[in-house]
Scaffold this motif. Sequence first.
Motif, mmCIF file in Angstrom:
data_model
loop_
_atom_site.group_PDB
_atom_site.id
_atom_site.type_symbol
_atom_site.label_atom_id
_atom_site.label_comp_id
_atom_site.label_asym_id
_atom_site.label_seq_id
_atom_site.Cartn_x
_atom_site.Cartn_y
_atom_site.Cartn_z
ATOM 1 N N ASN A 250 0.812 -1.223 0.000
ATOM 2 C CA ASN A 250 0.000 0.000 0.000
ATOM 3 C C ASN A 250 0.839 1.263 0.000
ATOM 4 O OD1 ASN A 250 1.020 -0.340 2.556
ATOM 5 N ND2 ASN A 250 -0.852 0.315 3.612
ATOM 6 N N VAL A 251 2.079 1.173 -0.490
ATOM 7 C CA VAL A 251 2.973 2.328 -0.506
ATOM 8 C C VAL A 251 2.744 3.134 -1.776
ATOM 9 C CG1 VAL A 251 5.386 3.088 -0.492
ATOM 10 C CG2 VAL A 251 4.681 1.110 0.878
ATOM 11 N N TRP A 252 2.471 4.427 -1.621
ATOM 12 C CA TRP A 252 2.263 5.302 -2.775
ATOM 13 C C TRP A 252 3.598 5.826 -3.289
ATOM 14 C CZ3 TRP A 252 -2.359 9.051 -1.394
ATOM 15 C CH2 TRP A 252 -3.534 8.309 -1.311
ATOM 16 N N GLN A 253 3.671 5.991 -4.578
ATOM 17 C CA GLN A 253 4.850 6.628 -5.157
ATOM 18 C C GLN A 253 4.858 8.109 -4.766
ATOM 19 O OE1 GLN A 253 5.551 5.829 -9.325
ATOM 20 N NE2 GLN A 253 4.649 3.793 -9.198
ATOM 21 N N ASP A 254 6.074 8.625 -4.528
ATOM 22 C CA ASP A 254 6.214 10.003 -4.045
ATOM 23 C C ASP A 254 7.350 10.679 -4.799
ATOM 24 O OD1 ASP A 254 6.699 12.373 -2.628
ATOM 25 O OD2 ASP A 254 6.108 11.474 -0.722
ATOM 26 N N ALA A 255 7.033 11.783 -5.473
ATOM 27 C CA ALA A 255 8.044 12.504 -6.255
ATOM 28 C C ALA A 255 9.141 13.077 -5.382
ATOM 29 C CB ALA A 255 7.388 13.630 -7.058
ATOM 30 N N GLY A 256 8.868 13.235 -4.084
ATOM 31 C CA GLY A 256 9.866 13.775 -3.187
ATOM 32 C C GLY A 256 10.893 12.761 -2.726
ATOM 33 N N CYS A 257 10.735 11.521 -3.155
ATOM 34 C CA CYS A 257 11.670 10.462 -2.763
ATOM 35 C C CYS A 257 12.314 9.885 -4.016
ATOM 36 C CB CYS A 257 10.957 9.362 -1.987
ATOM 37 S SG CYS A 257 12.044 8.052 -1.394
ATOM 38 N N PRO A 258 13.533 10.282 -4.357
ATOM 39 C CA PRO A 258 14.194 9.766 -5.563
ATOM 40 C C PRO A 258 14.258 8.246 -5.546
ATOM 41 C CG PRO A 258 15.435 11.576 -4.605
ATOM 42 C CD PRO A 258 14.370 11.229 -3.607
ATOM 43 N N GLY A 259 13.957 7.651 -6.683
ATOM 44 C CA GLY A 259 13.961 6.200 -6.771
ATOM 45 C C GLY A 259 12.654 5.565 -6.365
ATOM 46 N N ALA A 260 11.680 6.386 -5.944
ATOM 47 C CA ALA A 260 10.404 5.843 -5.480
ATOM 48 C C ALA A 260 9.225 6.383 -6.277
ATOM 49 C CB ALA A 260 10.206 6.157 -4.004
ATOM 50 N N CYS A 261 9.482 6.866 -7.480
ATOM 51 C CA CYS A 261 8.396 7.445 -8.286
ATOM 52 C C CYS A 261 8.595 7.122 -9.765
ATOM 53 C CB CYS A 261 8.319 8.952 -8.067
ATOM 54 S SG CYS A 261 9.907 9.815 -8.298
ATOM 55 N N PRO A 262 8.707 5.843 -10.132
ATOM 56 C CA PRO A 262 9.006 5.502 -11.528
ATOM 57 C C PRO A 262 7.912 5.879 -12.512
ATOM 58 C CG PRO A 262 8.415 3.545 -10.281
ATOM 59 C CD PRO A 262 8.567 4.646 -9.283
ATOM 60 N N ASP A 263 6.658 6.027 -12.034
ATOM 61 C CA ASP A 263 5.537 6.300 -12.939
ATOM 62 C C ASP A 263 5.014 7.731 -12.830
ATOM 63 O OD1 ASP A 263 5.482 3.547 -13.811
ATOM 64 O OD2 ASP A 263 4.553 3.066 -11.878
ATOM 65 N N ILE A 264 5.706 8.571 -12.083
ATOM 66 C CA ILE A 264 5.282 9.965 -11.913
ATOM 67 C C ILE A 264 6.156 10.868 -12.773
ATOM 68 C CG2 ILE A 264 5.049 11.871 -10.276
ATOM 69 C CD1 ILE A 264 4.501 9.809 -8.119
ATOM 70 N N LEU A 265 5.524 11.705 -13.577
ATOM 71 C CA LEU A 265 6.276 12.606 -14.446
ATOM 72 C C LEU A 265 6.766 13.823 -13.658
ATOM 73 C CD1 LEU A 265 4.030 12.618 -17.661
ATOM 74 C CD2 LEU A 265 6.056 11.223 -17.178
ATOM 75 N N PRO A 266 7.901 14.389 -14.037
ATOM 76 C CA PRO A 266 8.379 15.608 -13.374
ATOM 77 C C PRO A 266 7.421 16.773 -13.637
ATOM 78 C CG PRO A 266 10.138 14.553 -14.640
ATOM 79 C CD PRO A 266 8.865 13.887 -15.042
ATOM 80 N N ALA A 267 7.245 17.624 -12.643
ATOM 81 C CA ALA A 267 6.445 18.829 -12.841
ATOM 82 C C ALA A 267 7.136 19.733 -13.852
ATOM 83 C CB ALA A 267 6.267 19.560 -11.509
ATOM 84 N N VAL A 268 6.331 20.485 -14.607
ATOM 85 C CA VAL A 268 6.868 21.375 -15.636
ATOM 86 C C VAL A 268 6.917 22.798 -15.082
ATOM 87 C CG1 VAL A 268 6.555 22.297 -17.953
ATOM 88 C CG2 VAL A 268 5.965 19.913 -17.469
ATOM 89 N N ALA A 269 8.098 23.412 -15.125
ATOM 90 C CA ALA A 269 8.274 24.760 -14.574
ATOM 91 C C ALA A 269 8.963 25.658 -15.588
ATOM 92 C CB ALA A 269 9.097 24.705 -13.290
ATOM 93 N N PRO A 270 8.545 26.932 -15.711
ATOM 94 C CA PRO A 270 9.235 27.883 -16.587
ATOM 95 C C PRO A 270 10.629 28.171 -16.062
ATOM 96 C CG PRO A 270 7.047 28.680 -15.950
ATOM 97 C CD PRO A 270 7.382 27.522 -15.056
ATOM 98 N N CYS A 271 11.503 28.627 -16.926
ATOM 99 C CA CYS A 271 12.882 28.885 -16.528
ATOM 100 C C CYS A 271 12.974 30.014 -15.504
ATOM 101 C CB CYS A 271 13.748 29.203 -17.741
ATOM 102 S SG CYS A 271 13.225 30.669 -18.652
ATOM 103 N N GLU A 272 11.953 30.932 -15.460
ATOM 104 C CA GLU A 272 11.998 32.027 -14.491
ATOM 105 C C GLU A 272 11.985 31.509 -13.060
ATOM 106 O OE1 GLU A 272 8.419 32.962 -16.756
ATOM 107 O OE2 GLU A 272 10.054 31.730 -17.531
ATOM 108 N N VAL A 273 11.333 30.367 -12.846
ATOM 109 C CA VAL A 273 11.255 29.790 -11.507
ATOM 110 C C VAL A 273 12.646 29.410 -11.027
ATOM 111 C CG1 VAL A 273 10.382 27.870 -10.138
ATOM 112 C CG2 VAL A 273 8.898 28.991 -11.813
ATOM 113 N N ILE A 274 13.432 28.804 -11.932
ATOM 114 C CA ILE A 274 14.780 28.398 -11.576
ATOM 115 C C ILE A 274 15.662 29.621 -11.358
ATOM 116 C CG2 ILE A 274 16.749 26.997 -12.275
ATOM 117 C CD1 ILE A 274 14.143 25.466 -11.747
ATOM 118 N N ALA A 275 15.475 30.645 -12.227
ATOM 119 C CA ALA A 275 16.273 31.864 -12.090
ATOM 120 C C ALA A 275 15.984 32.554 -10.772
ATOM 121 C CB ALA A 275 15.985 32.788 -13.254
#
Length: 282
Positions: A250-275
């Motif tokens: 019953n463990v859910w995949q979590d994007a905050g845990c590397p290696g534990a989210c094989p079926d979750i796509l990365p969130a899409v962010a504009p480059c301004e967010v990174i800047a």
Amino acid sequence: MLQLKDCKEQHQYRRREDSETELITVLLPKLDPCQRSLNVRLASSKSQHTAKIRFHNLFDGQVRAVWMDFDGHEVAYSTLNPGEDRLYLTYHNHCWIFRELVTGRRMNVGKCQAVFAQKDYTLKVCIQAPPLLVWQDSHHVGFPEAFRLSIKMLLFCHNSLSKQVDPCDLPMHNRMENRDTDIPQLDGKQASCNAMLPDRKRSHADSLKTWDDMKTFRCLKLPAPLSQSNLGCIPMHLLKDIVQLSAPTNVWQDAGCPGACPDILPAVAPCEVIAQAYEDSV
């Protein structure tokens, strides 16, 4: 720790550590049509442009909207009931995630687990439970700490009991042929029982430190009754099957845990967010 259901609206629910990062896809300027994936700390970017997001809760329980503030901490907002559809007024490049109200587990927002608002159009996103995490060696880090600790103890017992008979003291015909089997890496590293007890006196069998070393000897023909009752006699490929069968389902995949989210796509962010995140960190 403060429970999400008890947190007041627009109050901080959870402070995130600087080390808490996750993979996102960065949209680069139009002159560069490429997209790049980076590990970053989720946070909203400051903006004066308003934006809209329509969230539809497809989960069969209550979920709560959580805004990622400018410092990357989680601020609780309103609750959505099952089947509820609601329009949120926010700002351009503000980041939102959703958590299950009772357990606080991360929800899927579309096929990702975070969404950045855009000023040019109204995003329409469905909230639903993430896929379940199926145990594999590469996903072991995503399972509960109690389970990982129990597997470490299992490995320790197996390693200790297997030393009752030194493989090098047995005739060659008593050893099974080597077999290439993928062996789990626990917590991102190859499992080593000796690593947990660094001061223990080493014997010849201590050379079998990692899973790769230990899988060299698959099964030993040991004297009865040792061969019938000793955990150390279990071949390594069967030990891996035991781990897989005993893993929580019953463990859910979590994007905050590397290696534990094989079926979750990365969130899409504009480059301004990174800047903006880079400027704030300087």
